[in-house]
Design a protein around this motif. Structure first.
Motif, PDB file in Angstrom:
ATOM      1  N   ALA A 124       0.826  -1.205   0.000  1.00  0.00           N
ATOM      2  CA  ALA A 124       0.000   0.000   0.000  1.00  0.00           C
ATOM      3  C   ALA A 124       0.858   1.253   0.000  1.00  0.00           C
ATOM      4  CB  ALA A 124      -0.929  -0.013   1.211  1.00  0.00           C
ATOM      5  N   SER A 125       1.987   1.215   0.689  1.00  0.00           N
ATOM      6  CA  SER A 125       2.865   2.388   0.728  1.00  0.00           C
ATOM      7  C   SER A 125       3.683   2.543  -0.543  1.00  0.00           C
ATOM      8  CB  SER A 125       3.788   2.315   1.945  1.00  0.00           C
ATOM      9  OG  SER A 125       4.696   1.237   1.837  1.00  0.00           O
ATOM     10  N   SER A 126       4.006   1.447  -1.199  1.00  0.00           N
ATOM     11  CA  SER A 126       4.927   1.503  -2.345  1.00  0.00           C
ATOM     12  C   SER A 126       4.242   1.315  -3.691  1.00  0.00           C
ATOM     13  CB  SER A 126       6.014   0.432  -2.187  1.00  0.00           C
ATOM     14  OG  SER A 126       5.440  -0.855  -2.039  1.00  0.00           O
ATOM     15  N   ALA A 127       2.924   1.228  -3.710  1.00  0.00           N
ATOM     16  CA  ALA A 127       2.202   0.885  -4.937  1.00  0.00           C
ATOM     17  C   ALA A 127       2.495   1.853  -6.078  1.00  0.00           C
ATOM     18  CB  ALA A 127       0.691   0.859  -4.649  1.00  0.00           C
ATOM     19  N   SER A 128       2.545   3.148  -5.776  1.00  0.00           N
ATOM     20  CA  SER A 128       2.808   4.121  -6.842  1.00  0.00           C
ATOM     21  C   SER A 128       4.209   3.971  -7.415  1.00  0.00           C
ATOM     22  CB  SER A 128       2.600   5.542  -6.307  1.00  0.00           C
ATOM     23  OG  SER A 128       1.268   5.752  -5.904  1.00  0.00           O
ATOM     24  N   LEU A 129       5.154   3.645  -6.562  1.00  0.00           N
ATOM     25  CA  LEU A 129       6.535   3.447  -7.022  1.00  0.00           C
ATOM     26  C   LEU A 129       6.594   2.318  -8.043  1.00  0.00           C
ATOM     27  CD1 LEU A 129       8.271   3.660  -3.526  1.00  0.00           C
ATOM     28  CD2 LEU A 129       8.216   5.455  -5.258  1.00  0.00           C
ATOM     29  N   TYR A 130       5.943   1.195  -7.719  1.00  0.00           N
ATOM     30  CA  TYR A 130       5.927   0.071  -8.650  1.00  0.00           C
ATOM     31  C   TYR A 130       5.160   0.417  -9.928  1.00  0.00           C
ATOM     32  CZ  TYR A 130       7.779  -2.983  -4.996  1.00  0.00           C
ATOM     33  OH  TYR A 130       8.573  -3.565  -4.051  1.00  0.00           O
ATOM     34  N   ASP A 131       4.038   1.126  -9.772  1.00  0.00           N
ATOM     35  CA  ASP A 131       3.190   1.407 -10.925  1.00  0.00           C
ATOM     36  C   ASP A 131       3.931   2.230 -11.974  1.00  0.00           C
ATOM     37  OD1 ASP A 131       0.475   0.722 -11.664  1.00  0.00           O
ATOM     38  OD2 ASP A 131       0.118   2.881 -11.801  1.00  0.00           O
ATOM     39  N   VAL A 132       4.658   3.237 -11.526  1.00  0.00           N
ATOM     40  CA  VAL A 132       5.437   4.041 -12.468  1.00  0.00           C
ATOM     41  C   VAL A 132       6.517   3.194 -13.133  1.00  0.00           C
ATOM     42  CG1 VAL A 132       7.031   5.994 -12.657  1.00  0.00           C
ATOM     43  CG2 VAL A 132       4.950   6.206 -11.284  1.00  0.00           C
ATOM     44  N   GLY A 133       7.130   2.321 -12.359  1.00  0.00           N
ATOM     45  CA  GLY A 133       8.136   1.433 -12.942  1.00  0.00           C
ATOM     46  C   GLY A 133       7.548   0.518 -13.994  1.00  0.00           C
ATOM     47  N   PHE A 134       6.429  -0.117 -13.682  1.00  0.00           N
ATOM     48  CA  PHE A 134       5.787  -1.029 -14.635  1.00  0.00           C
ATOM     49  C   PHE A 134       5.332  -0.302 -15.900  1.00  0.00           C
ATOM     50  CE2 PHE A 134       4.854  -3.958 -10.939  1.00  0.00           C
ATOM     51  CZ  PHE A 134       5.505  -5.059 -11.472  1.00  0.00           C
ATOM     52  N   ASN A 135       4.811   0.899 -15.742  1.00  0.00           N
ATOM     53  CA  ASN A 135       4.248   1.613 -16.885  1.00  0.00           C
ATOM     54  C   ASN A 135       5.280   2.309 -17.756  1.00  0.00           C
ATOM     55  OD1 ASN A 135       1.557   0.939 -16.319  1.00  0.00           O
ATOM     56  ND2 ASN A 135       1.306   2.679 -14.935  1.00  0.00           N
ATOM     57  N   HIS A 136       6.457   2.601 -17.182  1.00  0.00           N
ATOM     58  CA  HIS A 136       7.374   3.464 -17.928  1.00  0.00           C
ATOM     59  C   HIS A 136       8.838   3.022 -17.950  1.00  0.00           C
ATOM     60  CE1 HIS A 136       4.170   6.415 -18.349  1.00  0.00           C
ATOM     61  NE2 HIS A 136       3.910   6.244 -17.058  1.00  0.00           N
TER      62      HIS A 136
END
Length: 910
Positions: A124-136
């Protein structure tokens, strides 16, 4: 005021300031200017000017001291942020669906009757970090290379599964099989990233904590090593390691930072999820862990990017001309920031902004709700993108991104920032409703109130899912994915092993040297030779491997920029950018990380490497045993050599160098095939079989552990009609008794085999005992095969019952059986229940000590004379000799007098 020339000479940041001042007047003008800035504009303005001067000095390549830490704000200012190329609204919807499914998966796994748990708050704390990595950013393997290597934070695995579910890589049935790998097989999911358990999905095991960081560093280095040696083009591969700020307390997390900086590994990025919490509470309640980590990484030579505040703070920081807001950020401890994460906007207004009129004025036009939603940078896609882009574009240094987040972010007030959030595994109905509303998901109250909460999928043809697929297609495929493209290696012919099989003649050599001789022959092979990766922790000379320096050379990306002090010698120390030997210094943990990276290259990059890691046996499975489990989990292959093995062979070094238990520790690792060979020809068969099993057509995911010794002995030539099967399975008859009338059997391994042969001679000549000597090359493998037989028999009672190999092999031998080794008795005792006769073991139990080899063996009662008494004791117990002979033998050999023992060959080097 004193001029610069009048001041005492000092050194700042390692740079000397005691140079002559050739223009004191100009110096004074600069000092006066600083004084004026302080007096007229204040300390904050003067500080700002100084920082800008330092920045400009670096731009002009003027050497200035490094700042260990900077203000508690984002490293990348708003004006320098790049254009964000994604669709933020779609990415928000994707992230919301991922967040929901990750939390629901864990919550469902905690339902009554299952209760296998999981962790919600880390992802929950790191979800945005992973999402940007996966998408870009994260590159896949579809282009035929290794893509990027991503070390995911272990506790965040639910989020990685949840994203794979949206991409149809995993089904709902898979998610419901979380942490139920056997009961839900074949649909179960492992708790953490475990390649051995999910070999098509995960690449790198990152739990236990601390192993991910060191593994990532040496993976990045291995990528450079493989590229430099022309084995694989890894120029496009980037290594990402997602870590926790609490995890950075593990010694392995920070212990090898300098090698990454020293070798300029700009193909490496650490992303530290700084949610300010450990498993039980704050990481640094009274301090500031981000500032602390910044100082550590800067001091180690890393590029540091701090990502602390989201875009909602930008207008406030733009007003902060006096630096009062930055000062408040700098001085507020982490524990208080965690309190702000759990309190209301009114509380934040009163306590963070409230005691300074200038701060209160900044937020006068904001509502309490707006103040409450002043967020942290690790949840802001645009600012994360800016940090990631700066990291991958930075050259010459590895980069660490210190991203501030809230543990349990979006999960609701019962989870966010709470000390107990790491252990919280289940959401109540009210939690779920609040969570759903915050994520704006179309799930009804009825669905949440009746049974297990549902997963959410927007539909395969939805805009969000198509966006996800398109992004992964553009980046080269799905991540994580483990692919094995390597082909079997062409293995050396039998003649390659011929020299070692001939024995050592009149020369006495240790088994370590026998292995090194074999390794030289193997490295001459045109096809196989270049794939060997030699690894040692600053002990190549101890192990007799300095002979490789001139030919294989030591890998150094900068080459050798100095004249070696021993350059005139035949075995001179030689470094090279294309060197084959990895010299990782006095770091067993670093060497083992190199071993793992090399041993899994067949999967990571599709190019098999054959690591040969040689070390003091005491400092292998004891010191880095956790990493050997990591190696087995990562399905890595290679040879591990525990040199200077045994409790009594390195006696001069004393207790902490006296290994009498690593074979026992190795037996606990299911991926380890462990041997304790006595002679060169045994080593030849074991290595040949190891190459076949690990690199041949039907390759297996195992690694070989050989314990070798530093005691010189004369190695016999391979016997005619040698029992090769027995060598590989774990036991064969090395020497049959030729005289005597009372039968007995002696089983020995490694350095103890010559003692057993000597005891065989004494027994025949002095006690009329005809003893056979068996070389037990692997107590561990004998036990493993016997256990497998019993398991089969347990489950197949109506089938023909299997008999363990050791039982069948010893079936015709007349006992009693006495086993001896330079290990603690637990090692040979592993096979006791399957030996067909009376069985007794002798071993070196207890702490080691410094003395002669002979004295140590007499003390532990494992020398030849002690073996004689051991055999006689068992014969007396069976009534085959009179018990009176036991006292005679003890007195004759002075077994109670340690000093009476022959001191034996001098101990020490290999």
């Amino acid at each position: 005021m004193a001029s610069g020339s009048d001041r005492n000479p000092i050194i700042i940041g390692g740079l000397p300031s005691q140079v002559p001042d050739f223009d004191p007047e100009e110096t004074q003008e600069w000092l006066d200017s600083l004084d004026a800035a302080v007096d007229e504009r204040g300390r904050e303005r003067a500080r700002y000017l100084m920082l800008r001067l330092i920045e400009r000095a670096r731009e002009k390549r003027v050497a200035v001291p490094e700042m260990r830490s900077t203000d508690y704000v984002n490293t990348i200012p708003t004006r320098a942020e790049p254009f964000f190329p994604g669709n933020e609204e779609i990415e928000r919807k994707i992230l919301n669906a991922t967040r929901w499914n990750a939390a629901v998966m864990v919550s469902r796994a905690q339902r009554p009757g299952i209760g296998v748990g999981g962790h919600i708050a880390t992802f929950a704390s790191s979800a945005s970090l992973y999402d940007v990595g996966f998408n870009h950013f994260f590159r896949g393997k579809d282009e035929g290379d290794g893509g990027d290597q991503v070390f995911f934070q272990g506790h965040a695995s639910p989020g990685i599964y949840a994203r794979a579910f949206l991409l149809d890589r995993l089904s709902e049935e898979n998610l419901d099989g979380f942490r139920q790998e056997k009961s839900k097989a074949p649909h179960g999911l492992s708790s953490y990233p475990h390649p051995r358990l999910m070999p098509d999905f995960w690449e790198f095991p990152t739990v236990s904590m601390g192993l991910g960081p060191i593994g990532a560093i040496y993976q990045a280095r291995m990528n450079r090593y493989m590229h430099a040696r022309g084995i694989a083009d890894t120029s496009k591969s980037h290594v990402w390691a997602f870590l926790g700020d609490g995890e950075m307390d593990e010694p392995e997390s920070l212990g090898q930072l300098t090698i990454a900086a020293r070798e300029g590994l700009d193909n490496l990025t650490f992303v530290v999820n700084c949610n300010l919490q450990r498993l039980d509470g704050p990481v640094r309640g009274n301090g500031k862990v981000i500032q602390e980590l910044e100082s550590v990484f800067r001091g180690a030579g890393w590029n540091v990017i701090k990502l602390i505040w989201d875009r909602s703070w930008d207008p406030l920081l733009a007003q902060d001309r006096d630096g009062i807001l930055v000062n408040r950020m700098n001085t507020t401890p982490d524990g208080q920031f965690q309190t702000y994460a759990t309190e209301s906007g009114a509380y934040i207004r009163d306590h963070f902004f409230g005691d300074d009129q200038r701060l209160r004025a900044m937020v006068e036009g904001m509502t309490d709700d707006q103040i409450l939603h002043l967020g942290r940078g690790g949840h802001d896609h645009k600012k994360i993108y800016a940090a990631f882009k700066a990291a991958v574009e930075h050259t010459g240094q590895p980069t660490v991104i210190l991203a501030k987040t809230v543990k349990g972010w979006t999960l609701g007030p019962n989870f966010e920032g709470r000390n107990a959030t790491h252990q919280m595994k289940k959401l109540t109905v009210d939690d779920l409703k609040g969570f759903r509303d915050r994520l704006h998901l179309p799930i009804s109250d009825k669905e949440l109130e009746s049974g297990a909460p549902p997963y959410y999928h927007p539909g395969r043809n939805s805009e969000e899912i198509q966006y996800m697929h398109d992004r992964r297609l553009g980046l080269g495929g799905y991540v994580p994915t483990r692919v094995v493209r390597a082909k079997p290696l062409a293995l050396p012919e039998d003649k390659t092993y011929a020299t070692v099989k001939k024995g050592s003649g009149q020369q006495s050599i240790a088994t370590t040297m026998a292995f090194v001789r074999l390794l030289k022959d193997l490295m001459r092979d045109k096809e196989l030779g270049k794939r060997f990766v030699l690894i040692a922790p600053d002990e190549y000379r101890t192990f007799g491997m300095d002979s490789f320096f001139p030919s294989a050379k030591i890998y150094n990306p900068l080459g050798q920029q100095y004249e070696s002090v021993d350059r005139e010698l035949l075995l001179a120390y030689k470094e090279s950018p294309t060197g084959q030997m990895l010299h990782d210094g006095i770091s067993e943990a670093g060497c083992t990380a190199s071993l793992i990276a090399a041993g899994s290259a067949y999967a990571t990059h599709g190019e098999p490497l054959i690591p040969v890691y040689v070390f003091y046996s005491m400092f292998g499975f004891q010191r880095t045993g956790d990493q050997f489990w990591q190696m087995a989990d990562q399905l890595a292959r290679g040879f591990v050599l525990g040199a200077t093995a045994g409790r009594t062979t390195l006696t001069g070094e004393g207790l902490q160098h006296a290994d009498g238990h690593s074979q026992l520790l190795a037996s606990t690792n299911p991926g380890c095939v462990a041997y304790d060979p006595a002679f060169g020809f045994e080593i030849a068969h074991i290595v040949q079989d190891g190459l076949r099993r690990m690199y041949g057509p039907d390759s297996e995911d195992v690694f070989y552990y050989l314990t070798v010794y530093n005691e010189p002995i004369q190695h016999p030539a391979e016997p005619e009609n040698v029992d090769a099967e027995g060598i590989l399975k774990g036991v064969y008859r090395f020497s049959e008794g030729v005289s005597g009338s009372i039968p007995a059997q002696i089983m020995a391994s490694g350095v103890a085999v010559p003692w057993a042969v000597e005891a065989q001679k004494i027994l025949a000549e002095e006690w009329d005992v005809k003893a056979d000597v068996w070389s037990a090359t692997s107590w561990n493998e004998l036990r493993r095969e016997a256990v497998a037989c019993e398991e089969y028999n347990l489950l197949h009672p109506e089938e023909e019952q299997r008999v363990p190999y050791v039982t069948r092999k010893l079936a015709g031998a007349q006992g009693p059986f006495v086993a001896v080794s330079d290990w603690m008795r637990s090692v040979p005792d592993q096979i006791a229940r399957w030996v067909p006769g009376t069985y007794q073991s002798l071993g070196a139990d207890g702490f080691g000590f410094a003395d002669t080899r002979g004295a140590a063996r007499r003390f532990f009662h494992i020398d030849a004379q002690s073996i004689v008494v051991g055999v006689l004791t068992e014969l007396a117990r069976e009534g085959k000799v009179d018990r009176s002979v036991l006292k005679q033998a003890i007195d004759r050999y002075q077994l109670l007098d340690v000093s009476a023992a022959d001191p034996g060959a001098a101990g020490g080097d290999a």
